[in-house]
Design a protein around this motif. Structure first.
Motif, PDB file in Angstrom:
ATOM      1  N   ILE A 100       9.090  -1.990  -6.963  1.00 51.25           N
ATOM      2  CA  ILE A 100       8.132  -3.095  -6.915  1.00 51.25           C
ATOM      3  C   ILE A 100       8.434  -3.955  -5.701  1.00 51.25           C
ATOM      4  O   ILE A 100       9.575  -4.398  -5.512  1.00 51.25           O
ATOM      5  N   LEU A 115       4.930  -9.397  -6.551  1.00 54.53           N
ATOM      6  CA  LEU A 115       4.663  -9.885  -7.906  1.00 54.53           C
ATOM      7  C   LEU A 115       3.813 -11.147  -7.836  1.00 54.53           C
ATOM      8  O   LEU A 115       3.936 -11.952  -6.908  1.00 54.53           O
ATOM      9  N   ARG A 116       2.964 -11.320  -8.844  1.00 58.21           N
ATOM     10  CA  ARG A 116       2.149 -12.525  -8.986  1.00 58.21           C
ATOM     11  C   ARG A 116       2.671 -13.288 -10.200  1.00 58.21           C
ATOM     12  O   ARG A 116       2.770 -12.736 -11.300  1.00 58.21           O
ATOM     13  N   LEU A 117       3.021 -14.572 -10.017  1.00 59.63           N
ATOM     14  CA  LEU A 117       3.632 -15.373 -11.074  1.00 59.63           C
ATOM     15  C   LEU A 117       2.859 -16.663 -11.309  1.00 59.63           C
ATOM     16  O   LEU A 117       2.272 -17.230 -10.383  1.00 59.63           O
ATOM     17  N   LEU A 151      12.847  -7.222  -7.611  1.00 60.05           N
ATOM     18  CA  LEU A 151      11.607  -7.665  -8.242  1.00 60.05           C
ATOM     19  C   LEU A 151      11.354  -6.907  -9.544  1.00 60.05           C
ATOM     20  O   LEU A 151      10.757  -7.453 -10.479  1.00 60.05           O
ATOM     21  N   LYS A 152      11.811  -5.664  -9.616  1.00 61.71           N
ATOM     22  CA  LYS A 152      11.659  -4.909 -10.866  1.00 61.71           C
ATOM     23  C   LYS A 152      12.481  -5.546 -11.975  1.00 61.71           C
ATOM     24  O   LYS A 152      12.032  -5.673 -13.121  1.00 61.71           O
ATOM     25  N   LYS A 201      10.653  -8.644 -13.148  1.00 61.20           N
ATOM     26  CA  LYS A 201       9.508  -8.318 -13.998  1.00 61.20           C
ATOM     27  C   LYS A 201       9.957  -7.866 -15.384  1.00 61.20           C
ATOM     28  O   LYS A 201       9.358  -8.241 -16.407  1.00 61.20           O
ATOM     29  N   ASP A 202      11.028  -7.063 -15.435  1.00 66.56           N
ATOM     30  CA  ASP A 202      11.528  -6.587 -16.728  1.00 66.56           C
ATOM     31  C   ASP A 202      12.111  -7.725 -17.556  1.00 66.56           C
ATOM     32  O   ASP A 202      11.955  -7.758 -18.782  1.00 66.56           O
ATOM     33  N   TYR A 223      11.332 -10.984 -17.290  1.00 67.61           N
ATOM     34  CA  TYR A 223      10.300 -11.974 -17.637  1.00 67.61           C
ATOM     35  C   TYR A 223       8.925 -11.289 -17.617  1.00 67.61           C
ATOM     36  O   TYR A 223       8.129 -11.489 -16.700  1.00 67.61           O
ATOM     37  N   PRO A 224       8.629 -10.451 -18.626  1.00 68.84           N
ATOM     38  CA  PRO A 224       7.371  -9.685 -18.614  1.00 68.84           C
ATOM     39  C   PRO A 224       6.116 -10.554 -18.620  1.00 68.84           C
ATOM     40  O   PRO A 224       5.059 -10.133 -18.147  1.00 68.84           O
ATOM     41  N   LYS A 236       5.737 -13.251 -16.948  1.00 62.28           N
ATOM     42  CA  LYS A 236       5.608 -13.770 -15.572  1.00 62.28           C
ATOM     43  C   LYS A 236       5.100 -15.212 -15.543  1.00 62.28           C
ATOM     44  O   LYS A 236       4.300 -15.590 -14.700  1.00 62.28           O
ATOM     45  N   HIS A 291       2.730 -15.764  -5.114  1.00 64.14           N
ATOM     46  CA  HIS A 291       2.927 -14.343  -4.875  1.00 64.14           C
ATOM     47  C   HIS A 291       4.274 -14.153  -4.192  1.00 64.14           C
ATOM     48  O   HIS A 291       4.564 -14.821  -3.188  1.00 64.14           O
TER      49      HIS A 291
END
Length: 382
Positions: free
Chosen positions: A16, A19-21, A55-56, A59-60, A62-63, A65, A142
């Motif tokens: 990854i 990411l968009r948060l 980033l992976k 994401k894992d 904090y699914p 986001k 982003h």
């Protein structure tokens, strides 16, 4: 959006790079009207660079986001000034660019522990706000990862970049005799006897049209922006992606790679560059090398081979051209020495430039101080 079920995209999906948060600062605490109290400010949301983060992993972990800071503490009789709400920190890898929803750059994190404020907490209630608290800032951000390496390997698929990386560093990339073996960036380090370390990034192979995001175009090109120097790797026998695409000689490959960099961002052409001519163990490689060297020395004589829109405005000048074989290790040590020499030269140039700027600033500062008129309270000379 149509999802492709082919292995190419499934494999790349494990890596990854953006990411968009959703982020929101904490609301302020309530004020105390009777005694003139002041509520605590809401907590802030920060993006913080951590060395071993990906980033992976983010994401894992904090699914959802969503990142929301704590609210400020209300004012009360025993504490007329409420405490600030708890800050929220978002751990990200080094080498992150942070932008807002409109694409405006908020900041970049290039070193461990660097931090950027992305959503500010609201003010606590006070006299100016009629003792009512303000809400925290909401912001969609982003995160865009751009690798940071000393050297970025540039080349079409199957040029031998992965094999080369495995020879010059301790990296163990996937290597096979077909195009697009590298589906995600690989990082390796060249270790020198004086303990100097040089980081090298092997990136997914370019194809023609990469600047228009064909293939892995932008995923590749954006990472090159964060490398200090470029190492072009070309197959001496040329390149052909498939039976439906045109065959390209080694010289044509270099011109097309240069054009792709130019069309994406012209500044990439200003980076110092080296050229590794790979697969010199193949039959007839030496004759093809002589031909390539002549073409590189007289590029204008051969540019008529290209369509006008394929000719770069600026022909890439290589500081070193090294024939190699990632299979037999021919030229590998020479290549490592040339990489070190080129980076040392760049370090010296940057050091001299900083020194010249310091001298210039000092002269300007002295000139300003000499030109200032004497104070009216100064004692006149006798």
């Amino acid at each position: 959006m149509v999802r492709c079920s082919c292995p190419l995209f499934r494999k790349y999906g494990n890596f990854i790079d953006n990411l968009r948060l959703f982020t929101k600062g904490g609301s302020g605490g309530m004020g105390y009207p009777r005694l003139g109290g002041e509520g605590g400010k809401g907590g802030d949301v920060w993006v913080v660079a951590e060395k071993k983060m990906t980033l992976k992993q983010l994401k894992d972990r904090y699914p959802q986001k969503r990142f929301v800071a704590g609210g400020g503490i209300d004012s009360r009789v025993s504490a007329l000034k409420g405490s600030k709400g708890k800050d929220c920190e978002i751990p990200v890898p080094v080498g992150i660019s942070v932008t807002d929803e409109n694409g405006k750059i908020i900041g970049e994190l290039n070193k461990e522990k660097e931090r950027i404020l992305v959503a500010e907490g609201g003010l606590g209630g006070r006299l100016l706000t009629n003792f009512l608290p303000l809400k925290g800032q909401k912001r969609i951000i982003h995160l865009d990862l751009k690798l940071i390496a000393d050297i970025g390997l540039v080349g079409f698929p199957n040029a031998g970049k992965s094999s080369l990386l495995s020879q010059i560093s301790h990296a163990k990339p996937v290597i096979a005799d077909y195009a697009f073996t590298t589906l995600k960036p690989e990082l390796g380090k060249i270790m020198y006897q004086d303990f100097k370390q040089v980081s090298v990034a092997d990136l997914p192979g370019l194809i023609e049209g990469a600047h228009m995001n064909k293939g892995m175009g932008h995923k590749f090109l954006k990472h090159i922006e964060r490398t200090r120097q470029l190492l072009f790797v070309v197959d001496i026998s040329g390149f052909q992606l498939s039976t439906q695409t045109q065959y390209r000689t080694a010289f044509e490959t270099i011109i097309l790679l240069t054009k792709e960099l130019e069309l994406y961002k012209q500044e990439l052409q200003t980076k110092p560059a080296l050229l590794a001519v790979n697969k010199m163990d193949l039959p007839g490689a030496q004759d093809k090398l002589h031909e390539l060297m002549y073409q590189l020395q007289n590029p204008k004589d051969f540019l008529q081979l290209f369509e006008t829109n394929m000719i770069p405005e600026r022909i890439m000048k290589f500081q070193h051209i090294i024939p190699i074989s990632a299979i037999t290790r021919e030229g590998i040590e020479e290549l490592k020495n040339c990489i070190r020499k080129s980076l040392d030269e760049q370090d010296n140039q940057e050091k001299n430039a900083r020194h010249q700027n310091q001298l210039l600033n000092l002269r300007i500062s002295n000139a300003v101080s000499y030109s200032e008129p004497p104070s009216k309270h100064a004692i006149p000379s006798s």
